[in-house]
Structures are given as structure tokens and as C-alpha cells.
Design a protein around this motif. Structure first.
Motif, mmCIF file in Angstrom:
data_model
loop_
_atom_site.group_PDB
_atom_site.id
_atom_site.type_symbol
_atom_site.label_atom_id
_atom_site.label_comp_id
_atom_site.label_asym_id
_atom_site.label_seq_id
_atom_site.Cartn_x
_atom_site.Cartn_y
_atom_site.Cartn_z
ATOM 1 N N VAL A 27 7.468 4.792 1.085
ATOM 2 C CA VAL A 27 8.887 4.566 1.305
ATOM 3 C C VAL A 27 9.053 3.173 1.898
ATOM 4 O O VAL A 27 8.292 2.771 2.782
ATOM 5 C CB VAL A 27 9.474 5.618 2.272
ATOM 6 N N ALA A 28 10.024 2.436 1.420
ATOM 7 C CA ALA A 28 10.247 1.087 1.947
ATOM 8 C C ALA A 28 10.674 1.139 3.406
ATOM 9 O O ALA A 28 11.427 2.022 3.814
ATOM 10 C CB ALA A 28 11.310 0.372 1.120
ATOM 11 N N ASP A 29 10.184 0.198 4.175
ATOM 12 C CA ASP A 29 10.589 0.053 5.568
ATOM 13 C C ASP A 29 11.697 -0.991 5.653
ATOM 14 O O ASP A 29 11.507 -2.141 5.250
ATOM 15 C CB ASP A 29 9.390 -0.372 6.430
ATOM 16 N N TRP A 30 12.841 -0.585 6.156
ATOM 17 C CA TRP A 30 13.986 -1.487 6.315
ATOM 18 C C TRP A 30 13.851 -2.201 7.661
ATOM 19 O O TRP A 30 13.823 -1.546 8.712
ATOM 20 C CB TRP A 30 15.292 -0.695 6.260
ATOM 21 N N GLY A 48 3.928 -6.154 12.033
ATOM 22 C CA GLY A 48 3.338 -4.839 12.246
ATOM 23 C C GLY A 48 3.162 -4.056 10.962
ATOM 24 O O GLY A 48 2.097 -3.479 10.714
ATOM 25 N N PHE A 49 4.191 -4.046 10.119
ATOM 26 C CA PHE A 49 4.105 -3.304 8.860
ATOM 27 C C PHE A 49 3.060 -3.904 7.925
ATOM 28 O O PHE A 49 2.276 -3.183 7.303
ATOM 29 C CB PHE A 49 5.461 -3.278 8.162
ATOM 30 N N THR A 50 3.039 -5.222 7.819
ATOM 31 C CA THR A 50 2.097 -5.848 6.884
ATOM 32 C C THR A 50 0.663 -5.771 7.388
ATOM 33 O O THR A 50 -0.272 -5.632 6.588
ATOM 34 C CB THR A 50 2.483 -7.308 6.597
ATOM 35 N N ARG A 79 -3.475 -1.585 1.340
ATOM 36 C CA ARG A 79 -2.275 -1.358 0.556
ATOM 37 C C ARG A 79 -1.305 -2.517 0.796
ATOM 38 O O ARG A 79 -1.581 -3.428 1.567
ATOM 39 C CB ARG A 79 -1.600 -0.034 0.928
ATOM 40 N N GLU A 80 -0.169 -2.451 0.122
ATOM 41 C CA GLU A 80 0.839 -3.502 0.219
ATOM 42 C C GLU A 80 2.087 -2.963 0.901
ATOM 43 O O GLU A 80 2.555 -1.860 0.589
ATOM 44 C CB GLU A 80 1.196 -3.993 -1.189
ATOM 45 N N ALA A 81 2.624 -3.714 1.849
ATOM 46 C CA ALA A 81 3.850 -3.311 2.527
ATOM 47 C C ALA A 81 5.046 -3.473 1.593
ATOM 48 O O ALA A 81 5.125 -4.426 0.821
ATOM 49 C CB ALA A 81 4.063 -4.155 3.782
ATOM 50 N N LEU A 82 5.977 -2.521 1.648
ATOM 51 C CA LEU A 82 7.219 -2.582 0.888
ATOM 52 C C LEU A 82 8.355 -2.658 1.899
ATOM 53 O O LEU A 82 8.579 -1.714 2.666
ATOM 54 C CB LEU A 82 7.366 -1.349 -0.004
ATOM 55 N N LEU A 83 9.061 -3.788 1.910
ATOM 56 C CA LEU A 83 10.065 -4.063 2.934
ATOM 57 C C LEU A 83 11.437 -4.291 2.311
ATOM 58 O O LEU A 83 11.545 -4.806 1.201
ATOM 59 C CB LEU A 83 9.672 -5.310 3.735
ATOM 60 N N VAL A 84 12.472 -3.912 3.044
ATOM 61 C CA VAL A 84 13.849 -4.178 2.623
ATOM 62 C C VAL A 84 14.518 -5.055 3.671
ATOM 63 O O VAL A 84 14.475 -4.754 4.868
ATOM 64 C CB VAL A 84 14.656 -2.879 2.450
ATOM 65 N N LEU A 85 15.130 -6.144 3.208
ATOM 66 C CA LEU A 85 15.934 -6.996 4.080
ATOM 67 C C LEU A 85 17.401 -6.674 3.833
ATOM 68 O O LEU A 85 17.872 -6.737 2.690
ATOM 69 C CB LEU A 85 15.685 -8.483 3.789
#
Length: 256
Positions: free
Chosen positions: A90-93, A105-107, A115-121
């Protein structure tokens, strides 16, 4: 690449008019649980096989915490059901108070899990036209500083960034007042350039969802916002259309 369809989805369209990639995930709200001795129940979830999904599963997300709470209470059946949700990426906003620290922290956690972080701006000025999710950066300079902080936090670690859900859509549907249009295009284009300057970051500019209107209405605005410099566009990030509907919308948008 097509992801699982579980309702609240994210869709990614790759640059160069390639295939549409659509994934979906649900996140249950819930507080962290505690064990009988007063200690906090620790989430216990696994990553998806990297060959099936490259994105990181946050082991401290709300759904993972709910799994831990159910397990601590001996509710094995409930924990198993929620685990099916918790183990989907799930993307981290990112928040606005400490965006650099959150992005780092997420990355870092994602990289440690291979794995690869999935982020939402989601911090564009005049966000959501002042409606339910209204807010955002105070002005253009504040937004640029926010993006710079996120970029610094990501650094050279792998990340996929979904840029500003509905920001372009609301320029097209009349929700965002005309006087803010030029600045928004400039801010989105600048954000893409800043994030794409990072060595291992992919950027997808949000293109709305399958139910808002006709794809040809948003094609040129996406271009003006710099989508050609991004890796592609995302769909259905903040809505509930099915994978099939989202794929069809993405394909139609690719060839207006």
C-alpha cells in the motif's frame, strides 16, 4: 503488469505509451494493540515475492497492527482474514510536518527488505479545492521546499512516487479557480524535475480516474504539467473504480 483488484486502487501508466499497470489495496483503520503484559503487539506480516510485486509492505501499517491485535487476542480467523489485506503493498502518503524524515524512513526500510518504497505526495496548494481534503502548502515556495525535503529524504534509494492525486484533474473539471492554474502547472513540472533528478526514483503524475469525464480532456493538461518528463501517469489513486475500468481509462488516455 497488473495488480490485484481489491477496491481502492492505484494505477500506473508507464511512459512511452506502454502498458497500463493497475494495482489495488485496502487499508483497515485500527489502533495498535497491546499484549496482556502491557507491551505493544508487534505486527507480523510478510513481503510479497519480489517477482510478483516489487513494492514494500509496511510491517507497521494499520492493517498489520490490526493483525497483531487479533493475534494477541487469540482471534486467529480474524487475523488471517486481515492478513490478506495487510500483506498487500500500500502506498505511504507522506505527511507535511517531517517529509524528509518520513521519506528517509520509508525508503530505508524498503531497501532493507530488498523492495521499493511506494510514496504519494499530496500537498499541492489549494488542494482538493477546499473540500474534504482541502489544505496543502501555503504557497508555491512552501510546496517547492516540501518537494525538496522529500527528495533529500529519498536520496539514492529506490522509490516510486505518485504525484498529487487529482491536481491536474481539478484544473480540467473547473474545481480549481483559474488564477491558480499557471502556478500549479509550474509546481507540478518542477516537482517532476526535482524527483527525476534522483538516481533511483520513478515519478507518475496523477491523471484522475475512470469516472470523472473524457480522457481527451486531460491529455494536454498532463502534457503542460510535465508528464513527458515523468515515467508515466497514475489513475484511480483516490477513487474506487475497478482494475478493468482503470485499465480501459488508462489505455484510452494513452491514445486520445
Amino acid at each position: 503488469m497488473y495488480g490485484k483488484d481489491t477496491g481502492h486502487g492505484r494505477g500506473i501508466r508507464r511512459r512511452g505509451m506502454g502498458a497500463v499497470a493497475v494495482g489495488a489495496a485496502l487499508l483497515l483503520s485500527g489502533c495498535s494493540g497491546s499484549s496482556d503484559d502491557g507491551s505493544e503487539a508487534k505486527p507480523s506480516v510478510s513481503q510479497q515475492p519480489k517477482g510478483e510485486d516489487p513494492y514494500w509492505v509496511n510491517p507497521d501499517g494499520n492493517a498489520a497492527r490490526q493483525v497483531a491485535e487479533f493475534e494477541d487476542e487469540g482471534k486467529k480467523e480474524e487475523a488471517g482474514l486481515v492478513r490478506r489485506i495487510a500483506e498487500q503493498p500500500v502506498a505511504d502518503w507522506l505527511g507535511t510536518d517531517q517529509p524528509e524524515e518520513e521519506a528517509r524512513g520509508f525508503t530505508e526500510a524498503a531497501k532493507a527488505a530488498d523492495r521499493e518504497a511506494l510514496l504519494v505526495l499530496y500537498n499541492i496548494p489549494h488542494r482538493d479545492c477546499g473540500n474534504y481534503s482541502g489544505g496543502g502548502a501555503a504557497d508555491g515556495n512552501a510546496y517547492r521546499a516540501f518537494v525538496d525535503s522529500v527528495a533529500k529524504g529519498i536520496g539514492d534509494r529506490p522509490a516510486t512516487v505518485i504525484l498529487e492525486p487529482d491536481a491536474v484533474l481539478h484544473l480540467v473539471d473547473g474545481c480549481t479557480p483559474e488564477q491558480f492554474h499557471e502556478e500549479r502547472y509550474d509546481l507540478l513540472k518542477g516537482a517532476i524535475q526535482t524527483l527525476k533528478a534522483l538516481p533511483a526514483t520513478k515519478v507518475y503524475l496523477d491523471a484522475g480516474n475512470a469516472g470523472w469525464g473524457k480522457p481527451e480532456q486531460i491529455f494536454e493538461p498532463l502534457t503542460w504539467a510535465g508528464v513527458a518528463e515523468a515515467d508515466g501517469f497514475s489513475v484511480n489513486v483516490s477513487n474506487f473504480y475497478s482494475t478493468g475500468e482503470s485499465v480501459a481509462y488508462g489505455k484510452e488516455l494513452s491514445c486520445p
